[in-house]
Motif scaffolding. Structure first.
Motif, PDB file in Angstrom:
ATOM      1  N   ALA A   1      -7.325   8.977   1.133  1.00  0.00           N
ATOM      2  CA  ALA A   1      -6.625   8.214   0.095  1.00  0.00           C
ATOM      3  C   ALA A   1      -5.141   8.559   0.095  1.00  0.00           C
ATOM      4  N   TRP A   2      -4.830   9.843   0.313  1.00  0.00           N
ATOM      5  CA  TRP A   2      -3.422  10.242   0.391  1.00  0.00           C
ATOM      6  C   TRP A   2      -2.742   9.582   1.581  1.00  0.00           C
ATOM      7  N   ARG A   3      -3.399   9.551   2.738  1.00  0.00           N
ATOM      8  CA  ARG A   3      -2.817   8.914   3.925  1.00  0.00           C
ATOM      9  C   ARG A   3      -2.460   7.461   3.629  1.00  0.00           C
ATOM     10  N   ARG A   4      -3.367   6.753   2.982  1.00  0.00           N
ATOM     11  CA  ARG A   4      -3.107   5.348   2.676  1.00  0.00           C
ATOM     12  C   ARG A   4      -1.912   5.206   1.743  1.00  0.00           C
ATOM     13  N   ALA A   5      -1.851   6.056   0.719  1.00  0.00           N
ATOM     14  CA  ALA A   5      -0.745   5.978  -0.243  1.00  0.00           C
ATOM     15  C   ALA A   5       0.576   6.362   0.401  1.00  0.00           C
ATOM     16  N   ALA A   6       0.557   7.414   1.218  1.00  0.00           N
ATOM     17  CA  ALA A   6       1.790   7.864   1.860  1.00  0.00           C
ATOM     18  C   ALA A   6       2.281   6.828   2.866  1.00  0.00           C
ATOM     19  N   ARG A   7       1.360   6.270   3.667  1.00  0.00           N
ATOM     20  CA  ARG A   7       1.775   5.252   4.633  1.00  0.00           C
ATOM     21  C   ARG A   7       2.313   4.022   3.922  1.00  0.00           C
ATOM     22  N   SER A   8       1.683   3.627   2.838  1.00  0.00           N
ATOM     23  CA  SER A   8       2.158   2.469   2.084  1.00  0.00           C
ATOM     24  C   SER A   8       3.574   2.707   1.554  1.00  0.00           C
ATOM     25  N   THR A   9       3.843   3.932   1.127  1.00  0.00           N
ATOM     26  CA  THR A   9       5.184   4.259   0.638  1.00  0.00           C
ATOM     27  C   THR A   9       6.206   4.182   1.753  1.00  0.00           C
ATOM     28  N   VAL A  10       5.857   4.695   2.934  1.00  0.00           N
ATOM     29  CA  VAL A  10       6.760   4.582   4.077  1.00  0.00           C
ATOM     30  C   VAL A  10       6.984   3.120   4.422  1.00  0.00           C
ATOM     31  N   GLU A  11       5.916   2.342   4.458  1.00  0.00           N
ATOM     32  CA  GLU A  11       6.029   0.921   4.795  1.00  0.00           C
ATOM     33  C   GLU A  11       6.994   0.214   3.851  1.00  0.00           C
ATOM     34  N   GLU A  12       6.908   0.512   2.567  1.00  0.00           N
ATOM     35  CA  GLU A  12       7.783  -0.136   1.591  1.00  0.00           C
ATOM     36  C   GLU A  12       9.244   0.166   1.856  1.00  0.00           C
ATOM     37  N   HIS A  13       9.525   1.360   2.376  1.00  0.00           N
ATOM     38  CA  HIS A  13      10.907   1.776   2.558  1.00  0.00           C
ATOM     39  C   HIS A  13      11.461   1.434   3.934  1.00  0.00           C
TER      40      HIS A  13
END
Length: 352
Positions: A28-40
């Motif tokens: 779940a952390w991987r998904r959240a962290a990757r999503s944050t990178v994607e947004e930026h």
């Protein structure tokens, strides 16, 4: 000027880092962290443009008789531009393991892919390419070495190098400013292109999609671990000469404060959530290798230690510490010598 900068730097606590984030399930952390990178990244996530590759066979026989064939491939990584790259394929029956080979920044812009693959298609670039290999790679072309060892190799020009350049320092800064004015990011474009290139390579019939690695030196090392973080097509990554903690890199004289080339590795707003090794940790628990030269002036030893400690803690929490290879070479500077290459090649053989 120094007071607000020091205050802002002190407030960087990377709240989304694994172990600090309130998210306790690693996937779940991987998904959240990757999503944050994607947004930026500030570049469209779902491009959907067909690759539409065009292949041009290279010379065979004579001086080019060897263990692999050479091709030029032109493809669409985004809807904006066609990109040309070098594609090497071992002789024999596939599917083969493969390496997405990512070139450095350096101070030569007339060559990109040619820094790592011997340019059979352009005699005018051969002298520059050989000089670069002599200076940084013990005279070897890393891509050709990998192909001889049985790997399909894909190496493409990043925007500003080779066929997409030359783009000198002042023009890089102007280009980055134009991207920001358009609500986009030069670093985000490079990240998107590299992730798309990984998908293209994994999708080739000649490639075993389960055995695709990203490998790079200097800026290429940054690109390698970043691509592993953003793309599940990458099964392993080897990064030579680019890993540090962000705060430790933000010191007087460091290249990251010069503008120019740093814009290829600057994602606006992302450090409010994640440190540099936190982003690389999104790739866990896949096999990852990080080498740094102990005499490398670009990456102070304290920054490398901070980053290595963070990476080690993440892989350990995944019970996968044996998949992480961290090494400082005390007698080396910013280089990818034959000794380092041989260890990387042996590691790739082991993990792929």
């Amino acid at each position: 000027m120094r007071e607000p900068l020091g205050s802002l730097k002190g407030e960087l606590d990377f709240p989304l880092a694994w172990g600090t984030s309130p998210i306790r399930d690693f996937q779940a952390w991987r998904r959240a962290a990757r999503s944050t990178v994607e947004e930026h990244l500030l570049v469209d996530r779902q491009d959907g443009t067909p690759y539409a590759p065009e292949f041009v066979p290279g010379p065979q026989g004579g001086a080019y008789t060897g263990a692999y064939t050479r091709e030029l491939v032109t493809l669409s990584l985004t809807r904006h531009e066609r990109v040309r790259g070098a594609l090497l394929t071992p002789h024999g029956t596939g599917p083969f393991p493969a390496v997405l080979l990512l070139h450095d920044h350096g101070s030569r812009f007339d060559i990109g892919k040619e820094k790592l693959v011997r340019p059979w298609y352009d005699d005018t670039r051969l002298a520059s390419a050989q000089a670069w290999a002599d200076q940084h790679f013990s005279g070897r072309f890393v891509g050709d070495e990998l192909a001889r060892r049985g790997y399909v190799v894909l190496c493409l020009d990043a925007l500003g190098w080779g066929d997409r350049g030359p783009l000198t320092y002042d023009r890089q800064q102007a280009l980055a400013s134009n991207f920001y004015n358009l609500g986009s990011s030069l670093a985000g474009l490079m990240a998107r292109e590299d992730a798309r290139a990984a998908g293209f390579l994994a999708g080739l019939d000649r490639v075993d999609a389960r055995r695709v690695a990203a490998v790079g030196f200097s800026m290429g090392a940054y690109r390698a671990w970043q691509t592993a973080a953003l793309s599940d097509h990458i099964a392993a990554a080897a990064s030579v000469g680019w890993m540090t903690g962000l705060k430790e890199m933000m010191v007087p004289g460091n290249n990251t404060l010069r503008g120019q080339s740093s814009y290829y590795m600057l994602h606006p707003g992302l450090p409010r959530f994640l440190d540099i090794p936190d982003v690389a940790s999104i790739a866990a628990p896949r096999p990852m290798l990080f080498f740094n030269g102990g005499l490398d002036p670009l990456f102070p030893a304290d920054g490398v230690r901070v980053a290595y400690d963070k990476l080690r803690a993440v892989w350990r929490s995944c019970r996968a510490e044996e998949r992480l290879w961290l090494k400082a070479w005390p007698d080396l500077g910013h280089a990818f010598t034959h000794r380092m290459q041989d260890e990387v090649f042996a590691w790739l053989d082991a993990v792929l």
